[in-house]
Design an enzyme around this catalytic site. Structure first.
Site, PDB file in Angstrom:
ATOM      1  N   GLN A  95     -36.363   5.924  44.577  1.00 35.60           N
ATOM      2  CA  GLN A  95     -36.393   4.468  44.608  1.00 35.60           C
ATOM      3  C   GLN A  95     -36.271   3.900  43.197  1.00 35.60           C
ATOM      4  O   GLN A  95     -36.456   4.602  42.211  1.00 35.60           O
ATOM      5  CB  GLN A  95     -37.692   3.983  45.236  1.00 35.60           C
ATOM      6  CG  GLN A  95     -38.934   4.466  44.508  1.00 35.60           C
ATOM      7  CD  GLN A  95     -40.193   4.349  45.331  1.00 35.60           C
ATOM      8  OE1 GLN A  95     -40.227   3.723  46.373  1.00 35.60           O
ATOM      9  NE2 GLN A  95     -41.268   4.976  44.865  1.00 35.60           N
ATOM     10  N   HIS A 135     -55.257  -5.724  49.029  1.00 36.37           N
ATOM     11  CA  HIS A 135     -55.930  -4.425  48.978  1.00 36.37           C
ATOM     12  C   HIS A 135     -57.355  -4.463  49.519  1.00 36.37           C
ATOM     13  O   HIS A 135     -57.832  -3.455  50.063  1.00 36.37           O
ATOM     14  CB  HIS A 135     -55.913  -3.888  47.540  1.00 36.37           C
ATOM     15  CG  HIS A 135     -54.557  -3.455  47.095  1.00 36.37           C
ATOM     16  ND1 HIS A 135     -53.814  -4.154  46.181  1.00 36.37           N
ATOM     17  CD2 HIS A 135     -53.790  -2.396  47.480  1.00 36.37           C
ATOM     18  CE1 HIS A 135     -52.660  -3.553  45.985  1.00 36.37           C
ATOM     19  NE2 HIS A 135     -52.611  -2.481  46.765  1.00 36.37           N
ATOM     20  N   ASP A 185     -49.742   3.059  43.382  1.00 38.68           N
ATOM     21  CA  ASP A 185     -50.128   2.145  42.302  1.00 38.68           C
ATOM     22  C   ASP A 185     -51.608   2.269  41.944  1.00 38.68           C
ATOM     23  O   ASP A 185     -52.030   1.824  40.888  1.00 38.68           O
ATOM     24  CB  ASP A 185     -49.805   0.700  42.678  1.00 38.68           C
ATOM     25  CG  ASP A 185     -50.372   0.321  44.047  1.00 38.68           C
ATOM     26  OD1 ASP A 185     -51.603   0.318  44.196  1.00 38.68           O
ATOM     27  OD2 ASP A 185     -49.577   0.044  44.965  1.00 38.68           O
ATOM     28  N   ALA A 204     -45.091  12.167  53.662  1.00 37.61           N
ATOM     29  CA  ALA A 204     -46.353  12.056  54.399  1.00 37.61           C
ATOM     30  C   ALA A 204     -46.287  12.773  55.747  1.00 37.61           C
ATOM     31  O   ALA A 204     -47.251  13.435  56.155  1.00 37.61           O
ATOM     32  CB  ALA A 204     -46.704  10.581  54.601  1.00 37.61           C
ATOM     33  N   ASP A 222     -50.593   2.962  53.328  1.00 35.09           N
ATOM     34  CA  ASP A 222     -50.099   1.892  52.452  1.00 35.09           C
ATOM     35  C   ASP A 222     -48.668   2.213  52.048  1.00 35.09           C
ATOM     36  O   ASP A 222     -48.353   2.425  50.877  1.00 35.09           O
ATOM     37  CB  ASP A 222     -51.010   1.777  51.227  1.00 35.09           C
ATOM     38  CG  ASP A 222     -50.679   0.560  50.369  1.00 35.09           C
ATOM     39  OD1 ASP A 222     -50.000  -0.350  50.880  1.00 35.09           O
ATOM     40  OD2 ASP A 222     -51.102   0.529  49.196  1.00 35.09           O
TER      41      ASP A 222
END
Length: 520
Positions: free
Chosen positions: A242, A272, A296, A351, A369
């Protein structure tokens, strides 16, 4: 005889090199289309298909080239050199000043295919002087296919992750240029004397243009990239997976992945905190937590507020993203250094694959997330099969939450995620919040406990208090608001029309792309 063999070898090497450059050029254009337009499966399918079609068209047109085959081949190579070298520069520039970059990407793909389709038959006809028909055709096509294979390996392991979309096209342009130079040197004796000086002049001009392009392309692409964002770019990199961009305005920062906003430091707590604290408050003693995505580090920051948590596993595909979260001063300041916690274990894996392969780890809480399901491959991480894997990894009475996009701008997609979680055996409650920088955003929270009804689960959420946890936004009043949606038929969504998202029936990304995005 040795001279003839050498000539044939030069021609086949030229086809090998142009096969390499041609396929990588299409991969570059497909990646650009994915980055600027989205829906990667569609873009790669259409661009590669158009290229192959135009190769066929070019092969058909080549029969009209009856004279000056060497000169025509050199002209094709020089044209390919310039087209592929400046493809990224052209697309980035147009994207900054115009909305027609999509047309240009497809046009470039077709043009590259057309030129490659023209050159292969020309080389076959030139090479017939050195090999019989059977050997000639098979060896030329063989070298083209071998070059394509090497090109794919190069793009996957070197071009995209290391050279990026800035310099990979110029490598391709130089390959075509050097092919032209070698063929010119070797076969100039077969060209008309009147063609030599003009051809040498064109080669010189192309070399100068390529040199100028290499020198200025970084500045041009940076300018084009900057025009996509309102604020100053302070960090940008193209990883294998990405485009990662950080922008800055005054003391605030924005994180983008492939041009899509992930968070803004002004209000990221409004995203969050609902992602983490309701699910953590529901569990009586959360000790082991799995985060899927979240490179992040902001979700980890919130999890570390719970003393009971002794282990956090993070599965994020992109090592560039997790390294950024761990080492970039801007993100360290935002995530409070959470990515360096000794409680955190980072796995840079897909994942889905990780959940399939890991047979030893089980969790109290799973937090998902991940990016929005705007493509088939991302939709796989919101599927019945994926959620079934998650359920298997949860301990008794375990809890799961997933970010679910916008309930107002992608309403059917939001409901599809809810229905798909339920199909995997979870009792669910949807939540939403107005995140100022992102708009109305949503989550689906689920419990493995099937003894509780949806309404009872919702009442538990609405009764949560957060006095024991330092939060900036979320409190009991907020829980009453984010679990309330008003009248259920506001968007006239018939639950019976919403299909379950499955790997063999990937409906979610279509729901997402057909959302109410024009209202944004």
């Amino acid at each position: 005889m040795e001279y003839l063999k050498n000539n044939s070898f030069i021609l086949k090497s030229a086809i090998f090199a142009t096969g390499f450059a041609g396929i990588v050029a299409e991969y570059v254009l497909s990646t650009l289309a994915t980055y600027f337009i989205g829906n990667s499966v569609f873009q790669w399918t259409m661009i590669v298909s158009l290229m192959l079609f135009c190769m066929g068209l070019g092969s058909r047109l080549s029969k009209y080239f009856n004279k000056n085959l060497i000169r025509n081949f050199l002209l094709l190579e020089l044209a390919l050199s310039l087209i592929v070298a400046f493809s990224s520069v052209l697309v980035y520039t147009l994207a900054a000043v115009s909305s027609y970059y999509e047309v240009v990407i497809y046009f470039l793909s077709m043009l590259v295919g057309l030129l490659i389709g023209l050159e292969i038959p020309l080389v076959v006809r030139i090479n017939k002087e050195y090999e019989d028909l059977k050997t000639n055709i098979s060896s030329i096509l063989e070298k083209d296919y071998y070059g394509s294979l090497l090109g794919g390996v190069f793009f996957a392991f070197i071009g995209l992750p290391i050279l990026g979309l800035t310099y990979t096209p110029f490598i391709l342009g130089l390959i075509n240029f050097f092919v032209a130079c070698i063929v010119f040197y070797r076969f100039k004796g077969k060209m008309l004397q009147s063609q030599l000086k003009p051809m040498f002049g064109m080669i010189s001009v192309v070399l100068i243009v390529l040199a100028l392009g290499i020198n200025f392309t970084d500045a041009i692409i940076t300018w084009g990239e900057q025009k996509k964002y309102q604020d100053k770019i302070v960090f940008a990199t193209q990883s294998k997976y990405q485009k990662i961009v950080l922008t800055e305005w005054k003391d605030e920062h924005w994180l983008y992945l492939n041009g899509n906003l992930q968070f803004c430091s002004i209000d990221e707590e409004m995203y969050h905190e609902p992602l983490v604290h309701p699910i953590m408050q529901l569990h009586p003693n959360p000790q082991k937590v799995l985060i899927l995505g979240g490179g992040d580090g902001c979700a980890v920051r919130e999890l570390l507020k719970y003393p009971s948590v002794d282990n956090i596993d993070m599965v994020d595909l992109d090592p560039n993203m997790t390294d950024l979260g761990k080492n970039n001063p801007i993100l360290i300041d935002i995530n409070e250094g959470s990515m360096s916690s000794n409680k955190l274990n980072i796995y840079n894996k897909d994942a889905y694959v990780h959940l399939e392969q890991d047979n030893t780890s089980f969790y109290d809480v799973i937090i998902i997330d991940l990016p929005d399901p705007r493509s088939v491959e991302l939709g796989r991480l919101y599927s019945h099969e994926f959620y079934s894997l998650c359920k298997r990894k949860l301990r008794p009475n375990g809890l799961i939450i997933t970010q679910s996009g916008s309930p107002y701008f992608a309403t059917k997609a939001f409901h599809c995620i809810d229905a798909t979680l339920q199909s995997a055996g979870f009792t669910t409650v949807p939540m939403h919040n107005q995140v100022i920088s992102m708009g109305e955003w949503g989550w689906i929270i689920g419990t493995k406990n099937n003894q509780i009804t949806r309404e009872e689960f919702k009442q538990k959420l609405q009764g949560l208090k957060f006095s024991s946890i330092p939060t900036k936004w979320i409190n009991n009043e907020a829980m009453m608001l984010i679990t309330s949606f008003g009248k259920k038929d506001f968007f006239n969504i018939d639950a019976n029309e919403i299909e379950i998202n499955k790997i063999q029936n990937p409906v979610l990304y279509q729901y997402y792309l057909k959302g109410n995005w024009d209202l944004y």
